[in-house]
Design an enzyme around this catalytic site. Structure first.
Site, PDB file in Angstrom:
ATOM      1  N   LYS A   1    -102.858 -19.365  58.917  1.00 48.64           N
ATOM      2  CA  LYS A   1    -103.913 -19.468  57.746  1.00 48.64           C
ATOM      3  C   LYS A   1    -104.979 -20.204  57.931  1.00 48.64           C
ATOM      4  O   LYS A   1    -104.738 -21.300  57.919  1.00 48.64           O
ATOM      5  CB  LYS A   1    -102.994 -19.622  56.427  1.00 48.64           C
ATOM      6  CG  LYS A   1    -103.696 -19.371  55.279  1.00 48.64           C
ATOM      7  CD  LYS A   1    -102.943 -19.712  53.848  1.00 48.64           C
ATOM      8  CE  LYS A   1    -103.735 -19.735  52.628  1.00 48.64           C
ATOM      9  NZ  LYS A   1    -102.959 -19.990  51.474  1.00 48.64           N
TER      10      LYS A   1
ATOM     11  N   LYS B   1    -104.233 -14.748  58.464  1.00 48.38           N
ATOM     12  CA  LYS B   1    -105.180 -14.555  57.123  1.00 48.38           C
ATOM     13  C   LYS B   1    -106.273 -15.532  57.568  1.00 48.38           C
ATOM     14  O   LYS B   1    -105.961 -16.781  57.716  1.00 48.38           O
ATOM     15  CB  LYS B   1    -104.173 -15.149  56.102  1.00 48.38           C
ATOM     16  CG  LYS B   1    -105.006 -15.182  54.911  1.00 48.38           C
ATOM     17  CD  LYS B   1    -103.918 -15.670  53.722  1.00 48.38           C
ATOM     18  CE  LYS B   1    -104.754 -15.981  52.698  1.00 48.38           C
ATOM     19  NZ  LYS B   1    -103.890 -16.781  51.255  1.00 48.38           N
TER      20      LYS B   1
HETATM   21  C1  PBG Z   1    -102.094 -19.960  48.176  1.00 45.91           C
HETATM   22  C2  PBG Z   1    -102.827 -18.669  48.318  1.00 45.91           C
HETATM   23  C3  PBG Z   1    -104.242 -18.395  48.651  1.00 45.91           C
HETATM   24  C4  PBG Z   1    -104.391 -17.058  48.916  1.00 45.91           C
HETATM   25  C5  PBG Z   1    -102.923 -16.444  49.089  1.00 45.91           C
HETATM   26  N1  PBG Z   1    -101.971 -17.493  48.759  1.00 45.91           N
HETATM   27  C6  PBG Z   1    -105.538 -19.276  48.208  1.00 45.91           C
HETATM   28  C7  PBG Z   1    -105.641 -20.253  49.136  1.00 45.91           C
HETATM   29  O1  PBG Z   1    -105.005 -20.934  49.776  1.00 45.91           O
HETATM   30  O2  PBG Z   1    -106.511 -21.054  48.553  1.00 45.91           O
HETATM   31  C8  PBG Z   1    -105.496 -16.245  49.373  1.00 45.91           C
HETATM   32  C9  PBG Z   1    -105.573 -14.913  49.238  1.00 45.91           C
HETATM   33  C10 PBG Z   1    -106.818 -14.144  48.998  1.00 45.91           C
HETATM   34  O3  PBG Z   1    -107.848 -14.623  49.065  1.00 45.91           O
HETATM   35  O4  PBG Z   1    -106.649 -12.940  48.893  1.00 45.91           O
HETATM   36  N2  PBG Z   1    -101.901 -20.816  48.785  1.00 45.91           N
END
Ligand code: PBG
Length: 320
Positions: free
Chosen positions: A193, A246
């Site tokens: 991520k 992601k």
């Molecule tokens: C929480 C989380 C996030 C997303 C999914 N889980 C945001 C972040 O890490 O700030 C992002 C999902 C999206 O942008 O659709 N940790």
């Protein structure tokens, strides 16, 4: 060589489907749902046109509607009533996600219910871990993630999805689940991520913006692709059943190398910013809505087995 070889031969209307390499199925899709404990009725998210926060008592209806479109897998994000320093609402057995999971499983036992396991929507500072002196602490966060996962599992979650990018999170969650008798609950880890600018609409949607700093001390640097393979390898060793990359669209190279390197199911998250860009362009009439199918197919072609997407409902009819 030409004229013996003619690539156009197989592109004829009645032949092209026969040699199609990639197929997007409705079973490949996971629908994100924002469950809002504070809302009385569904509220459109300003930066995500056509997407809503759903009140707790409507979540089961929402799932029912998706199921009737053929969508069967859901990932839930909670917007809790109360936030505090340690995000304690996240592991409250009566919390918003726990109640939502029970409601869905009561009405739709066949639905695949995945829960996001993270602190950012539940902490008052908005970070994904415990904070001390402006630092996001890793090891102190792990037992809390274990508690959240167990609480979700008790409510009936099929899969838990840790998204906080803490080192050792998958191992800590696996151990906590197994200790409490939930060895059958699977883990889909947000393994690679990235600290991405594509998440900003989500932060409005899930009220998970942070009060200070950024997420660069825990989420990955987007200049790096090989590092993703290390992240994925570690998560597999710690017991991840599904690994995730992601965002998706700007990270197709990462999806491809993860799929080529490891023999595990790969998920890709077609994130909020990717959705918002596309919706904005369609609203302006600059792109046609066929772009959605092309993008999701491309994510699958890169190697994703499953795709989490806010476009799931609008594409469902087309995929049937
Ligand atoms: C929480 C989380 C996030 C997303 C999914 N889980 C945001 C972040 O890490 O700030 C992002 C999902 C999206 O942008 O659709 N940790």
């Amino acid at each position: 060589m030409f004229p013996v070889v003619r690539m156009r031969r197989l592109r004829r209307e009645n032949l092209r489907n026969l040699i199609r390499e990639t197929r997007l199925w409705i079973d490949d899709l996971i629908v994100p749902i924002f469950v809002d404990e504070n809302a009385k009725k569904r509220k459109e998210i300003a930066s995500m046109p056509g997407y809503y926060r759903i009140p707790l008592d409507e979540v089961s209806n929402e799932v029912g509607e998706c199921m009737s479109l053929g969508l069967r897998a859901f990932i839930l994000f909670g917007i809790p009533k109360r936030k505090d320093e340690t995000g304690s609402e996240a592991f409250n057995d009566e919390g918003v996600i726990q109640r939502a999971v029970r409601a869905i499983k009561r009405d739709y036992p066949d639905a695949v219910v995945i829960t996001d396991v993270c602190l950012c929507e539940y902490t008052d500072h908005g970070h994904c871990g415990i904070v001390k002196n402006g630092k996001i602490l890793n090891d102190e966060t792990l037992p809390i993630l274990g508690k959240i996962a167990v609480s979700h599992a008790k409510s009936g979650a099929d899969i838990v999805a840790p998204s906080g990018m803490m080192d050792g999170m998958v191992g800590a969650i696996r151990e906590a689940l197994d200790r409490e008798g939930f060895s059958e609950v699977a883990i889909m880890s947000y393994s690679a991520k990235y600290a991405s600018n594509f998440y900003s609409p989500f932060r409005e949607a899930a009220e998970s913006g942070y009060k200070f700093g950024d997420r660069k001390s825990y989420q990955m640097d987007f200049h790096n692709a090989k590092e993703a393979l290390r992240e994925v390898e570690l998560d597999i060793k710690e017991g991840a059943d599904i690994v995730m990359v992601k965002p998706a669209l700007a990270y197709l190279d990462v999806i491809k190398s993860v799929k080529e390197t490891f023999n595990v199911p790969v998920a890709a998250y077609n994130v909020s910013g990717e959705y918002s860009m596309v919706k904005a362009a369609i609203e302006k009439g600059w792109l046609g809505k066929e772009i959605i199918y092309e993008i999701l197919t491309a994510i699958k072609r890169a190697g994703a087995d499953v795709v989490i997407t806010y476009h799931a409902k609008e594409i469902a009819e087309f995929l049937k």
